[in-house]
Design an enzyme around this catalytic site. Structure first.
Site, PDB file in Angstrom:
ATOM      1  N   GLY A 539       0.845  -1.182   0.000  1.00 20.69           N
ATOM      2  CA  GLY A 539       0.000   0.000   0.000  1.00 20.69           C
ATOM      3  C   GLY A 539       0.879   1.229   0.000  1.00 20.69           C
ATOM      4  O   GLY A 539       2.105   1.141   0.045  1.00 20.69           O
ATOM      5  N   GLY A 541       1.069   5.218   1.769  1.00 22.22           N
ATOM      6  CA  GLY A 541       0.442   6.149   2.702  1.00 22.22           C
ATOM      7  C   GLY A 541       1.085   7.508   2.590  1.00 22.22           C
ATOM      8  O   GLY A 541       1.822   7.791   1.643  1.00 22.22           O
ATOM      9  N   VAL A 546       4.720   1.098   0.883  1.00 24.03           N
ATOM     10  CA  VAL A 546       5.035  -0.005   1.781  1.00 24.03           C
ATOM     11  C   VAL A 546       5.128  -1.309   0.990  1.00 24.03           C
ATOM     12  O   VAL A 546       4.259  -1.603   0.167  1.00 24.03           O
ATOM     13  CB  VAL A 546       3.950  -0.145   2.866  1.00 24.03           C
ATOM     14  CG1 VAL A 546       4.349  -1.196   3.882  1.00 24.03           C
ATOM     15  CG2 VAL A 546       3.712   1.185   3.550  1.00 24.03           C
ATOM     16  N   LYS A 560       8.754   0.209   4.739  1.00 25.21           N
ATOM     17  CA  LYS A 560       8.218   1.478   4.262  1.00 25.21           C
ATOM     18  C   LYS A 560       9.346   2.330   3.709  1.00 25.21           C
ATOM     19  O   LYS A 560      10.321   2.614   4.398  1.00 25.21           O
ATOM     20  CB  LYS A 560       7.516   2.193   5.419  1.00 25.21           C
ATOM     21  CG  LYS A 560       7.033   3.568   5.039  1.00 25.21           C
ATOM     22  CD  LYS A 560       6.092   4.141   6.061  1.00 25.21           C
ATOM     23  CE  LYS A 560       4.771   3.422   6.046  1.00 25.21           C
ATOM     24  NZ  LYS A 560       3.625   4.202   6.394  1.00 25.21           N
ATOM     25  N   ASP A 654      -2.569  11.599  12.538  1.00 26.73           N
ATOM     26  CA  ASP A 654      -3.224  11.108  11.330  1.00 26.73           C
ATOM     27  C   ASP A 654      -3.930   9.781  11.587  1.00 26.73           C
ATOM     28  O   ASP A 654      -3.675   8.784  10.920  1.00 26.73           O
ATOM     29  CB  ASP A 654      -2.195  10.974  10.197  1.00 26.73           C
ATOM     30  CG  ASP A 654      -2.876  10.853   8.825  1.00 26.73           C
ATOM     31  OD1 ASP A 654      -4.098  11.093   8.749  1.00 26.73           O
ATOM     32  OD2 ASP A 654      -2.191  10.506   7.857  1.00 26.73           O
TER      33      ASP A 654
END
Ligand SMILES: *[C@@H]1O[C@H](CO)[C@@H](O)[C@H](O)[C@H]1NC(C)=O
Ligand SMILES: *[C@@H]1O[C@H](CO)[C@@H](O)[C@H](O)[C@H]1NC(C)=O
Ligand SMILES: *[C@@H]1O[C@H](CO)[C@@H](O)[C@H](O)[C@H]1NC(C)=O
Ligand SMILES: *[C@@H]1O[C@H](CO)[C@@H](O)[C@H](O)[C@H]1NC(C)=O
Ligand SMILES: *[C@@H]1O[C@H](CO)[C@@H](O)[C@H](O)[C@H]1NC(C)=O
Ligand SMILES: *[C@@H]1O[C@H](CO)[C@@H](O)[C@H](O)[C@H]1NC(C)=O
Ligand SMILES: *[C@@H]1O[C@H](CO)[C@@H](O)[C@H](O)[C@H]1NC(C)=O
Length: 824
Positions: A539, A541, A546, A560, A654
């Site tokens: 994914g 972010g 990642v 990451k 966040d």
């Protein structure tokens, strides 16, 4: 025995030392120089042996008279701290830079540098004798079957019979260290030394308590108190421990993984085959796992039980208060003075006579003392609480919580004091009327603000780091040097003089230098290999993409790759990342390491099987109610930990479903915490750099130019748990009846409020995700909705803290409990 303990403060020119070292035998022939044992230490040419046969002995004079395990990992023999005439029979790691003892026979009773012997007697007993022939220590019971004493590769010293059967082993009598493969059972305990080079038993111990839980306890001369697991986590569920397994056994395996029967589990951050580790009770009450870096001989901390040292009980003694300034220190409350300024463990004494009548109170903000409550009462006013204390002659102070619930605790004794800006409450100290309190208190501090300060550093840095001019702080650890547990205090003084003169502490300090983090620095090549050249994307972010990977030790990781806006200086990056690496909580994603190489900046996390919450909530597959509740509760705990308990009071900034990951049991783990701080700050004047959160989850104060506090996370959390209930994105926008855009969140909140006010019984059923088809707990849902709504209040002062949210949800864990907080 005191007669034999003399101090020889030796100080020889190095040339002499070299000559002496060349010829060991000289040491034995010149009695007056025998004391210069220092010199003999370095010369060993004798064939190492691992076994002592019955009838033979080891003697203190010859430093090479030791047993060495076959693989040379451990050595066993007479150990001393350079410069002091005090010897202990001990086992240590051969290859650590400093001799790191892992076991000691006679910790309370050191022996002389002459004439002391360890003998394996003919009757099968291993006996340590001092120069006058007195027994300092011996094995029990004796057995004529004993054939030899052997030091095994595991660091275990065993007495065996002819067939190799073990009759006695040092593993059964741990001192302050547990080695790999050494089982820790009900009957054993690890007890700290008094100080760094003072090996007598100190006040802190690790053992299985009567509830089958592995605990750290302070057992001082006046009080006894458990400080780990945290006394605040009252339920088993909260600590991740169970008291149902009464086998009371724990072991550290040789991969660096520790497993205990009460459910406690942790692993060294460098977990893998062949690491040389040890679990040690440090003299400051901290339980720490170390690994040896074989090439440097230094110990690296790979896990520690407590991140905040002030959570150790008993450190500052009676009336004393522990606080971070920024390292932990003890101080005395106003009108108190240290009982013994060289030993803070003795606490503080009042400079006044305590009387029962005519009292008044002085306020100490954000201070609390743990325990010794005469009474605790909820829902009373500060005035009433004050009256309660005044009405009881035993009451020395009272603590009043500022979380709006009106908790009042009256205290009969003041121990385990700490000051933390995260503690929402004040302490009111009872003083006689005659004492003027115009004098400002030395425990004055301003409120806490988070350490994530990408906005304006001066605005946010807590000022309490600097306003301690009036106080008489003494560094906490100095107490270690001052406790005189040896027979002759002079001995201690001698060491001190010697250390000062020769600078030994620096040298010894080196052996213990830790990289102060629990995780590793990976090479780029290693991570490239692990992710098969960054093949599988998990994914992306706010901070980068990642990838999934597998390390050489088969651990599955999420790697990451950070974007360009990361802090540029290595120093700053290292500091931030190592802080994040220290944070360890079951509801936070564990960081295992990072990579800093050329332009590459990568972070390595534990991989979580079930991905992020959004995938399980807003898609065709959806979570059942139990899992949703677990996510709500776990996330609250994770955030409460970040906000209130962890070292640096991290604000996440966040929180959203994408940043809440689920493990194989759907236990939530918050990811990306601490990263806001890593990103480059100070793009001065730029408003955009302020905006870190995600639209729809961002608290109004982001837009209003207000300082950012932990309450921004509370807001975002509120949105997330309301989404958990409703099963749709509330962060989206919709069009309302009058054709104007309105956020789903506002719609939801006004709907829920309206229904609730009307007192409709079925209001909960109408609001909760219809996909659940009514399979959910009404009480839990009602409670989550109410908590959620209070979290998304515009006015941040009206939002609860994460700690109180976690408490409310905890009360609802039992599905049948009526737990919803009272409504306004
Ligand atoms: C620990 O025990 C295992 C299994 O019994 C053994 O293979 C390993 O060598 C032992 N490790 C040490 C350091 O003794
Ligand atoms: C109790 O703990 C031991 C050691 O961790 C484990 O082997 C055993 O299965 C546990 N027993 C139960 C009933 O969980
Ligand atoms: C040991 O320390 C050296 C020097 O600091 C470092 O280069 C090396 O990576 C370390 N080894 C391990 C296994 O951590
Ligand atoms: C615990 O002890 C270790 C080793 O002394 C140290 O590195 C670590 O910082 C300590 N933790 C705290 C909270 O003081
Ligand atoms: C605590 O205080 C209440 C009054 O607020 C009193 O009724 C109760 O008996 C007290 N409990 C104890 C243990 O002193
Ligand atoms: C703390 O200090 C501030 C100003 O520095 C002062 O206004 C306040 O009264 C002090 N509080 C206490 C409890 O002394
Ligand atoms: C930060 O805040 C302080 C105090 O509010 C102010 O004096 C300073 O100018 C601000 N700095 C920036 C860069 O905005």
């Amino acid at each position: 025995m005191g007669n034999f303990l003399f101090i020889y403060i030796t100080h020889l020119p190095t040339s002499v030392a070299a000559t002496m070292a060349a010829e060991t035998s000289v040491c034995q022939e010149i009695p007056s120089i025998i004391m210069l044992f220092l010199l003999c230490l370095s010369s060993t040419a004798v064939e190492p042996r691992s076994s002592l046969s019955r009838g033979s002995h080891l003697s203190v004079e010859d430093a090479s008279d030791v047993l060495t395990s076959q693989d040379n990992t451990f050595t066993c023999g007479f150990y001393n701290v350079k410069g002091a005439n005090a010897y202990w029979f001990a086992i240590w790691y051969t290859h650590s830079m400093e001799k790191t003892t892992v076991w000691m026979a006679n910790r309370e009773k050191p022996v002389n540098d002459r004439g002391s012997r360890l003998t394996l007697r003919r009757d099968g007993a291993m006996v340590l004798t001092d120069v006058d022939g007195s027994t300092a220590w011996q094995t029990n019971p004796t057995s004529t079957e004993v054939d030899s004493a052997d030091l095994l590769n595991s660091g275990n010293l065993v007495l065996r019979d002819r067939n190799g059967k073990i009759l006695w082993q040092s593993f059964d009598y741990p001192t302050d260290t547990l080695l790999p493969n050494q089982t820790f059972t009900n009957s054993k305990q690890l007890t700290t030394g008094i100080g760094k080079y003072m090996f007598g038993s100190g006040y802190f111990s690790l053992f299985f308590d009567e509830n089958n839980v592995l605990t750290l306890t302070y057992r001082g001369p006046e009080i006894s108190s458990i400080y780990w697991p945290s006394p605040d986590c009252s339920t088993i569920f909260e600590c991740g421990r169970t008291n149902y397994n009464s086998s009371r056994v724990a072991v550290l395996d040789d991969m660096g993984k520790f497993v205990s029967s009460d459910g406690l589990q942790f692993g060294a951050s460098d977990m893998g085959v062949g690491i040389k580790g040890l679990l040690k009770m440090d003299f400051d009450g901290n339980l720490t796992l170390y690994s040896l870096n074989v090439s440097t001989g230094l110990w690296v901390v790979t896990w520690e039980a407590l991140i905040k040292l002030c959570n150790v009980h008993g450190l500052c003694g009676r009336n004393g208060v522990c606080e971070y300034t920024p390292s932990p220190r003890c101080s005395c409350p106003p009108h108190f003075e240290p009982t013994d300024s060289t030993d803070w463990g003795k606490g503080c004494k009042p400079k006044f006579e305590r009387t029962c009548k005519d009292s008044h109170f002085v306020e100490l903000t954000h201070v609390d003392y743990y325990g010794f409550d005469i009474n605790y009462t909820q829902a009373i006013s500060l005035q009433q609480c004050r009256q309660l204390c005044l009405g009881d002659c035993r009451c020395q102070a009272f603590s009043y919580r500022l979380d709006g619930k009106g908790w009042c605790y009256t205290k009969s004794s003041l121990f385990n004091g700490y000051k933390s800006p995260a503690f929402l409450g004040n302490l009111y100290l009872r003083l006689p009327k005659e004492i003027q309190t115009t004098e400002p208190t030395n425990l004055n501090a301003s409120g806490h603000v988070c350490s994530i300060n990408m906005i304006n550093t001066t605005e946010i840095l807590p000022s309490y780091h600097t306003n301690n001019q009036r106080s008489t702080f003494v560094f906490l650890y100095s107490f270690a040097l001052a406790i005189g547990a040896f027979e002759i205090p002079i001995l201690v003084l001698g060491w001190w003089l010697l250390f000062r003169k020769q600078g030994v502490p620096d040298l010894v300090e080196d052996g213990y230098r830790t990289i102060s983090s629990q995780f590793r620095n990976f090479s780029y090549a290693e991570l490239k290999g692990a992710t098969r050249k960054f093949k599988e994307v998990l994914g992306s972010g706010g901070f980068g993409v990642v990838y999934k990977g597998t390390l050489e030790d088969a651990r599955v990781v999420a790697v990451k790759r950070l974007g360009d806006e990361v802090i540029q200086g290595e120093e700053g990056f290292w500091a931030e990342v190592s802080t994040i690496g220290k944070i360890n909580h079951m509801n936070l994603v564990r960081m295992w390491g990072f990579c800093w190489e050329a332009k590459h900046r990568l972070l390595v996390y534990k991989f979580l099987e079930n991905g992020s919450l959004d995938k399980h909530l807003f898609s065709t597959s959806f979570l059942g109610w139990k899992d949703r509740f677990r996510v709500a509760y776990g996330t609250a705990r994770g955030l409460a930990y970040l906000h209130h308990e962890c070292l640096e009071w991290v604000i996440h900034c966040d929180i959203k479903p994408e940043n809440i990951l689920l493990d194989n049991k759907y236990e939530p783990k918050i990811s990306d915490f601490g990263l806001a701080k890593l990103s480059q700050r100070g793009v001065t004047g730029s408003q955009v750099s302020r905006i870190r959160g995600t639209k729809g989850y961002m608290a109004p104060e982001w837009a209003m130019n207000l300082p950012i506090t932990a309450k921004v996370d509370v807001y975002s959390y509120g949105v997330v748990i309301l989404e958990l209930v409703k099963g749709i994105r509330l962060s989206d926008w919709a069009v309302n009846d009058s054709g104007e855009p309105e956020s789903e969140l506002n719609r939801f909140v006004s709907l829920a409020r309206g229904r609730f006010r009307k007192g409709e019984k079925s209001w909960v059923d109408e609001i909760v995700d219809p996909r659940l088809r009514g399979n959910f707990s009404r009480n839990q849902a009602a409670s989550i909705i109410e908590v959620g709504i209070s979290c998304v209040e515009e006015d941040r002062n009206k939002r609860p803290t994460m700690e109180s949210v976690a408490q409310v949800l905890l009360a609802c864990e039992d599905e049948t409990a009526i737990c919803a907080p009272e409504n306004k």
